[in-house]
Design an enzyme around this catalytic site. Structure first.
Site, PDB file in Angstrom:
ATOM      1  N   ARG A 134     -13.397  12.222 -55.591  1.00 22.65           N
ATOM      2  CA  ARG A 134     -14.480  11.687 -54.767  1.00 22.65           C
ATOM      3  C   ARG A 134     -14.040  11.361 -53.335  1.00 22.65           C
ATOM      4  NH1 ARG A 134     -18.690   8.803 -57.214  1.00 22.65           N
ATOM      5  NH2 ARG A 134     -17.258   8.440 -58.939  1.00 22.65           N
ATOM      6  N   CYS A 175     -39.982  17.178 -64.082  1.00 23.17           N
ATOM      7  CA  CYS A 175     -40.943  16.416 -64.893  1.00 23.17           C
ATOM      8  C   CYS A 175     -40.265  15.322 -65.704  1.00 23.17           C
ATOM      9  CB  CYS A 175     -41.700  17.375 -65.784  1.00 23.17           C
ATOM     10  SG  CYS A 175     -42.572  18.574 -64.779  1.00 23.17           S
ATOM     11  N   PRO A 235      -6.991  12.505 -56.513  1.00 22.64           N
ATOM     12  CA  PRO A 235      -8.257  12.064 -55.912  1.00 22.64           C
ATOM     13  C   PRO A 235      -9.314  13.167 -55.926  1.00 22.64           C
ATOM     14  CG  PRO A 235      -6.680  12.588 -54.183  1.00 22.64           C
ATOM     15  CD  PRO A 235      -5.964  12.802 -55.491  1.00 22.64           C
TER      16      PRO A 235
HETATM   17  N1  LLP Z   1      -8.283  12.490 -62.747  1.00 25.52           N
HETATM   18  C1  LLP Z   1      -8.927  12.398 -63.928  1.00 25.52           C
HETATM   19  C2  LLP Z   1      -8.172  12.545 -65.161  1.00 25.52           C
HETATM   20  C3  LLP Z   1     -10.299  12.130 -63.956  1.00 25.52           C
HETATM   21  O1  LLP Z   1     -10.928  12.009 -65.122  1.00 25.52           O
HETATM   22  C4  LLP Z   1     -11.026  11.991 -62.743  1.00 25.52           C
HETATM   23  C5  LLP Z   1     -12.466  11.727 -62.744  1.00 25.52           C
HETATM   24  C6  LLP Z   1     -10.299  12.118 -61.529  1.00 25.52           C
HETATM   25  C7  LLP Z   1      -8.934  12.367 -61.574  1.00 25.52           C
HETATM   26  C8  LLP Z   1     -10.959  11.998 -60.193  1.00 25.52           C
HETATM   27  O2  LLP Z   1     -11.508  10.742 -59.987  1.00 25.52           O
HETATM   28  P1  LLP Z   1     -12.141  10.386 -58.564  1.00 25.52           P
HETATM   29  O3  LLP Z   1     -11.033  10.329 -57.557  1.00 25.52           O
HETATM   30  O4  LLP Z   1     -13.117  11.450 -58.222  1.00 25.52           O
HETATM   31  O5  LLP Z   1     -12.797   9.095 -58.788  1.00 25.52           O
HETATM   32  N2  LLP Z   1     -19.445  12.040 -62.338  1.00 25.52           N
HETATM   33  C9  LLP Z   1     -19.038  10.701 -61.954  1.00 25.52           C
HETATM   34  C10 LLP Z   1     -17.534  10.594 -61.774  1.00 25.52           C
HETATM   35  C11 LLP Z   1     -16.765  10.994 -62.988  1.00 25.52           C
HETATM   36  C12 LLP Z   1     -15.276  10.919 -62.793  1.00 25.52           C
HETATM   37  C13 LLP Z   1     -14.555  11.448 -63.959  1.00 25.52           C
HETATM   38  N3  LLP Z   1     -13.145  11.556 -63.805  1.00 25.52           N
HETATM   39  C14 LLP Z   1     -19.809  10.288 -60.717  1.00 25.52           C
HETATM   40  O6  LLP Z   1     -20.615  11.078 -60.217  1.00 25.52           O
HETATM   41  O7  LLP Z   1     -19.660   9.155 -60.254  1.00 25.52           O
END
Ligand code: LLP
Length: 418
Positions: free
Chosen positions: A279, A345, A277
């Site tokens: 986010r 900008c 996890p």
């Molecule tokens: N594991 C892998 C292999 C991943 O690619 C990611 C996120 C995670 C774990 C963690 O996922 P989470 O629990 O955070 O959803 N920049 C984007 C989010 C990109 C996520 C990419 N991979 C945003 O701001 O929404």
């Protein structure tokens, strides 16, 4: 209205834990990221507790927020880490993270990054292609190591999220197609410097339903059964990250419900469960504090021009993501609908569209739920120094990253000889 956990109004003043955000702005300036350590601790503990007696490892996805203080806080709680670069590995080590609880994901690991991760004796490489597997075997051979490996399998599940952050469909660049997984596991078994350790998937980010996670888990379990019938066994099943948070009107499952659903779906699988996890660990635990510099009342639109911008928080510009924007001091008066924009900008430089606010020049605003993919995706576009970062712990406030200086932004640049 969303629930902002450790950020609450007291007498019309927004606080981070026991500290008025206005005090933080006065001391550290704006734009400034503010994190609640209590919120991060409570998210980690919610994950950990929900697993109960189940053998598990929580590998925080460093990319969500890689500040050393946040990594160190999580390391002290017992967290492992999911990294996607040599830089993130170095951060984890520097922050006191345990390499033996660290997994390395990503489609493009370089030889140098692989060498560094082998030298650090990380827990597992989440391998995303046959070619990467061959490279890993070769480099491990050269360095006298055996590389522990999971194959990241693409389960072809629709995560129902923004297309840029959906990763587990067959058209995405991630993972090994499920149909090829058995052949590549069989190949991995033959390679002298590879040890098969796990099976991994990750289907996307900001998921607000449980069903896609369960569908992916079921596909992984079915694959595992097929692998076992050919004599291949694993010691951990990594179900990736992706649990969403509430930015606006979403109602994602609670951490407990998510973990329990994963545990239930895999109840006949006895080995270790691993999750990644990002986010959901830090997203709601952070906000971006920004100050209103100008108000512009154009015939068709009202603009609140603030000192935070797309270089500080890219999510609105890149994904049309919604972040709630709250006043630090609640005012009474006439509400107007504002476009909350930064100084960069580009028309795409906005933090929020059509927000009903009562604001005046110099007021402070808070862009909520910015703890994940905020600072970690920031840039220096328009030669803007990156924001300061502050961590609150009860009534204490710690600067965890100083505001960048302009000199630092061009320190590596050189003029060619005249
Ligand atoms: N594991 C892998 C292999 C991943 O690619 C990611 C996120 C995670 C774990 C963690 O996922 P989470 O629990 O955070 O959803 N920049 C984007 C989010 C990109 C996520 C990419 N991979 C945003 O701001 O929404």
């Amino acid at each position: 209205m969303s629930n902002f956990g450790s950020f609450e109004y007291r007498d019309n003043q927004l606080f981070a834990e026991s500290v008025p955000l206005a005090e933080i702005a006065a001391e550290f300036g704006t734009p400034c990221y503010v994190y609640s350590s209590a919120a991060i601790r409570s998210a980690y503990q919610a994950f950990d507790r929900a697993f109960g007696q189940r053998n598990h490892l929580i590998c925080y996805a460093v990319k969500a927020n890689s500040n050393l203080a946040i990594l160190n806080l999580l390391a002290r709680l017992g967290s492992g880490f999911d990294i996607v670069s040599g830089g993130e590995l170095q951060r984890v080590l520097k922050a006191g993270g345990n390499p033996q609880k660290t997994v390395f994901s990503g489609v493009g690991k370089t030889s140098d990054e692989i060498r560094a991760a082998l030298a650090a004796d990380i827990l597992c490489f989440n391998v995303e292609s046959e070619m990467e597997l061959m490279a890993l075997n070769e480099i491990a051979g050269q360095t006298g190591k055996i590389a522990p490996v999971s194959l990241r399998v693409n389960p072809d599940v629709d995560a129902n999220t923004h297309p840029y952050i959906s990763t587990g469909m067959k058209e995405n660049k991630f993972g090994i197609p499920a149909a090829e997984a058995e052949r590549i596991y069989a190949l991995a078994r033959q390679l002298p410097h590879i040890r098969i350790s796990g099976l991994d998937c990750h289907i996307g980010s900001q998921l607000t339903e449980l069903a896609p996670f369960i569908e992916a888990a079921n596909k992984m379990l079915a694959l595992l059964t097929r692998l076992q019938s050919t004599g291949i066994s694993i010691d951990h099943l990594d179900l990736g990250g992706g649990l969403g948070i509430r930015y606006n009107l979403e109602s994602p499952p609670a951490i407990e419900a998510y973990v329990r659903a994963l545990c239930a779906a895999t109840e006949n699988y006895p080995q270790q469960l691993l999750i990644e996890p990002g986010r959901s660990m830090v997203g709601s635990a952070g906000l971006l504090l920004t100050r209103v510099h100008y108000l512009k009342h154009a015939p068709h639109r009202n603009f609140a021009i603030v000192d935070g911008a797309m270089n500080d928080l890219l999510r609105p510009a890149l994904y049309q993501a919604y972040h709630a924007i709250l006043p630090i001091t609640k005012r009474t008066g006439e509400t107007k609908t504002y476009q909350v924009v930064g100084p960069v900008c580009e028309t795409g430089d906005f933090l929020g569209h059509d927000r009903d606010l009562i604001v005046e020049k110099n007021d402070l605003l808070s862009v909520m739920s910015a703890g994940a993919y905020g600072m970690s995706m920031s840039s220096n576009y328009n030669t803007r120094p990156r924001a300061a970062e502050v961590m609150v712990d009860g009534s204490s406030v710690h600067l965890i990253r100083a505001r960048e200086t302009i000199e630092a932004l061009y320190a590596l640049e050189k003029l060619p000889p005249a």
